[in-house]
Motif scaffolding. Structure first.
Motif: not given
Length: 67
Positions: A17-40
């Motif tokens: 995944g590509e890092v889209m945001d970091t907040e409250w100790g959680i990283v939000q990722l998105r697939p490299p070619r686009g798509g639905r984000e997930w928390d990591a």
């Protein structure tokens, strides 16, 4: 904590995944070619993707990792 737009491997979901945001100790990722984000959890992330054991239905490893 990974940098914004860095490409990482999530060992929990076995996804890249590509890092889209970091907040409250959680990283939000998105697939490299686009798509639905997930928390990591940042503890599950690494800058390198393993080449074995990846699901063949997931997007390919970004070519810049081969350089």
């Amino acid at each position: 904590m990974p940098e914004l737009h860095e490409t990482v491997y999530d060992s929990r979901t076995k996804r890249i995944g590509e890092v889209m945001d970091t907040e409250w100790g959680i990283v939000q990722l998105r697939p490299p070619r686009g798509g639905r984000e997930w928390d990591a959890d940042p503890r599950d992330l690494s800058p390198e993707a393993p080449h074995e054991g990846l699901d063949p239905h997931l997007p390919a490893v970004p070519e810049e990792w081969g350089r």
